[in-house]
Design an enzyme around this catalytic site. Structure first.
Site, PDB file in Angstrom:
ATOM      1  N   ASN A  35       1.108  -1.023  -0.010  1.00 26.44           N
ATOM      2  CA  ASN A  35       0.186  -0.349   0.068  1.00 26.44           C
ATOM      3  C   ASN A  35       0.733   1.366   0.583  1.00 26.44           C
ATOM      4  O   ASN A  35       0.363   2.153  -0.184  1.00 26.44           O
ATOM      5  CB  ASN A  35      -1.413  -0.337   1.052  1.00 26.44           C
ATOM      6  CG  ASN A  35      -0.518  -0.249   3.024  1.00 26.44           C
ATOM      7  OD1 ASN A  35       0.549  -0.913   2.575  1.00 26.44           O
ATOM      8  ND2 ASN A  35      -1.011   0.534   3.082  1.00 26.44           N
ATOM      9  N   GLU A  88       3.300  -4.548  12.110  1.00 28.24           N
ATOM     10  CA  GLU A  88       2.413  -3.593  11.939  1.00 28.24           C
ATOM     11  C   GLU A  88       1.605  -4.307  11.325  1.00 28.24           C
ATOM     12  O   GLU A  88       1.627  -4.547   9.979  1.00 28.24           O
ATOM     13  CB  GLU A  88       3.164  -2.792  11.168  1.00 28.24           C
ATOM     14  CG  GLU A  88       4.595  -2.025  12.062  1.00 28.24           C
ATOM     15  CD  GLU A  88       3.953  -1.372  12.954  1.00 28.24           C
ATOM     16  OE1 GLU A  88       2.959  -0.570  13.179  1.00 28.24           O
ATOM     17  OE2 GLU A  88       4.948  -1.093  13.710  1.00 28.24           O
ATOM     18  N   CYS A 109      -3.194   1.486   6.214  1.00 27.02           N
ATOM     19  CA  CYS A 109      -3.851   1.290   7.461  1.00 27.02           C
ATOM     20  C   CYS A 109      -4.469   1.472   8.585  1.00 27.02           C
ATOM     21  O   CYS A 109      -4.977   1.198   9.699  1.00 27.02           O
ATOM     22  CB  CYS A 109      -2.382   0.422   8.023  1.00 27.02           C
ATOM     23  SG  CYS A 109      -1.269   1.876   8.622  1.00 27.02           S
ATOM     24  N   GLU A 155       7.692   0.808  16.644  1.00 31.10           N
ATOM     25  CA  GLU A 155       9.115   1.017  15.628  1.00 31.10           C
ATOM     26  C   GLU A 155       9.102   2.419  15.868  1.00 31.10           C
ATOM     27  O   GLU A 155       7.876   3.338  15.389  1.00 31.10           O
ATOM     28  CB  GLU A 155       9.059   0.601  14.513  1.00 31.10           C
ATOM     29  CG  GLU A 155       9.056  -1.315  14.455  1.00 31.10           C
ATOM     30  CD  GLU A 155       9.945  -1.454  13.325  1.00 31.10           C
ATOM     31  OE1 GLU A 155      10.360  -0.815  12.390  1.00 31.10           O
ATOM     32  OE2 GLU A 155       9.244  -2.436  12.792  1.00 31.10           O
TER      33      GLU A 155
END
Ligand SMILES: NC(=O)c1ccc[n+]([C@@H]2O[C@H](COP(=O)([O-])OP(=O)(O)OC[C@H]3O[C@@H](n4cnc5c(N)ncnc54)[C@H](O)[C@@H]3O)[C@@H](O)[C@H]2O)c1
Ligand SMILES: O=C/C=C/C=C(\O)C(=O)O
Length: 489
Positions: A158, A257, A291, A470
């Protein structure tokens, strides 16, 4: 004239570009044309990349100081800058996104990722403690960061280069060697990155790139390799679960993630126009394929009807077009396959009783785009919170808008999700903002903005949205083994 045969995108292993006999096609989601053929790595190819990474750690790379590694990361950033337009073209070709977005976000952030982690690593401090002892002489405790070793990186389609380099940059800054597996949907910019690494003089084997799919292909083979020391993954939650099982026997460190079903919450005291613009941005950026996008929108009842009407008007005005149009707001989805998934939710919403306020189908252009993967930006109302369209991640240009009455109610409704990645709050009452933000069970809360990023902050989700953080020192901590040394004085 015979059409040019499509380019063959190859792996990059041990400083060499390597082709595989097996290949897969890479199609452009704007018009379905064949962009390139891509080598598909088998298990042996993946293992050769892991071995090359292992060898690199005992070569010059393993002897470099953090300052020397930081300088190398800046050279990589320089290399991307020098080929900026090529990277833009690669990203736009694979994804169909607006050129202006690829320029201002995707490629720009890749450069920033390398420069940020070069500087963070070079300036990172470590802990030291003077420890009192019974004999009065004391002891000195201090920590050191050492590379994990070989890090497997698996990234999604993405935000292809942004998310690949979000992992590669800190991994290299911390002295690791990497084997990266980009998404099969977006191989081009990763391949260019390998060329930049080669040209920048990154020692062979420090950065390795293998192309392929996930299950029964390069992705799975990488997670199953006993030669990796850690695995960092960005993608769907269910893929994360599969990967976690694959690395469990080796007790490998993982950073995940994953997916989200993020909420935007608009209180009646919000700056109305800012909230409308903000929700359009947080629901439809990148065709909703971020996301962090808001697929659940909650609006306090006094402004609900006005807000829905305003969103409807804005969504109808969104320009869906070719990537190189200056004013284009939205491109296609990544593929016909993903479009089928999003359209299945468009149908499901109607079955579940939604009111389709805007969109709900496929735009007809009457040109090559009709062979692409476009869908209409869509807005629903009228569904219950437990509807599948309100609980499952759709990952397309769509949101559902529901009214709410008070803080306690909305905090409970927003938190009632198996995901916990991000939330956007819109209110001019900053006491409320602080109060509500800390009670939302997610990793990231934005107030009166969305996707404003400071790369020093922790980034990640809770529940099905991820494992670990992160960003800033959190990346340095994940990509390093932190050891404590105690010296008796
Ligand atoms: N939390 C975040 O920061 C973040 C960022 C971007 C995307 N995402 C999530 O990623 C998803 C969209 O990306 P996607 O469709 O590429 O996800 P995906 O899980 O289908 O694929 C992601 C990567 O994993 C690989 N893969 C797939 N199955 C695998 C397996 N069994 N073993 C090893 N590798 C495998 C794929 O080839 C790809 O490279 C969405 O759910 C989105 O929310 C999350
Ligand atoms: O689609 C998800 C976007 C993630 C973005 C980042 O990880 C980032 O901006 O660093």
């Amino acid at each position: 004239m015979k059409p040019e045969s499509p380019a063959l995108l190859r792996h990059y292993i041990g400083g060499e570009f390597v082709a595989s006999a097996a290949t897969f096609d890479n199609l452009c989601p704007v018009d379905g044309r064949l962009l390139s053929r891509v080598s598909e790595a088998d298990r042996a190819t993946v293992e050769s990349a892991v071995a090359a990474a292992r060898r690199a750690l005992s070569g010059p790379w393993g002897k470099m100081s953090v300052q020397q590694r930081a300088a190398m990361l800046h050279k990589i950033a320089d290399g991307i800058e020098a080929r900026f337009d090529e990277f833009v073209a690669a990203e736009v070709g694979d994804t169909g996104r607006p050129v202006h977005q690829a320029r201002s976000l995707d490629i720009a952030r890749a450069i920033t990722n390398f420069r940020t982690f070069a500087d963070l690593a070079a300036c990172a401090n470590s802990d030291a403690f003077e420890t009192p002892t019974a004999d009065g002489a004391g002891a000195l405790n201090y920590t050191v960061r050492k590379p994990l070793g070989v890090v497997g990186i698996i990234s999604p389609w993405n935000l292809p280069l942004l998310l690949l380099t979000w992992k590669v940059a800190p991994a290299l800054a911390c002295g690791n060697a990497v084997v990266a597996k980009p998404s099969e949907e977006s191989p081009a910019s990763a391949t260019l990155l390998a060329e930049v690494m080669c040209h920048a003089g990154v020692p062979p084997g420090v950065f390795n790139l293998v192309h392929g799919r996930g299950a029964d292909s390069a992705g799975q083979f990488l997670t199953q390799s006993t030669g990796i020391d850690a695995l960092t993954f960005t993608g769907e939650s269910r893929t994360g679960s599969t990967i976690m099982k694959a690395v469990a026997d080796g007790v490998k460190e993982v950073s995940f993630e994953l997916g989200g079903k993020n909420a935007a919450v608009v209180f009646a005291d919000a700056d109305f126009d800012a909230a409308v613009a903000g929700v359009v941005r947080s629901s439809f950026t990148n065709s909703g394929q971020v996301c962090l996008c808001s697929e659940r929108v909650y609006v306090q009842r006094p402004i609900y009807e006005k807000f829905v009407a305003a969103i409807k008007e804005k969504v109808h005005a969104l320009r869906i077009g070719f990537p190189d149009e200056a004013e284009v707001d939205m491109g296609p989805l990544i593929s016909r396959g993903h479009r089928d998934k999003v359209l299945s939710y468009y149908r499901l919403a109607v079955e579940e009783g939604a009111t389709v306020v805007a969109g709900g189908g496929v735009p007809v252009f009457g040109d090559a785009r009709d062979q692409g993967a476009y869908v209409q930006p869509t807005v629903w109302t009228g569904l219950p919170d437990n509807a599948r369209c309100n609980t499952e991640e759709i990952f397309g240009p769509v949101c559902h808008i529901a009214p709410f009455d008070d803080e306690e109610e909305i905090i409970g409704r927003v938190n009632d999700s198996k995901y916990g990645l991000a939330c956007a709050l819109w209110t001019t009452n900053l006491s409320r903002a602080h109060r509500v933000a800390r009670r939302i069970h997610v990793g990231l809360v934005w107030v009166n903005t969305w996707y404003l990023r400071d790369l020093r902050t922790p980034f990640g989700g809770v529940k099905l949205s991820g494992l670990g953080r992160e960003g800033g020192r959190y990346s340095l901590d994940f990509y390093s083994d932190v050891a404590n040394i105690c010296i008796k004085l």
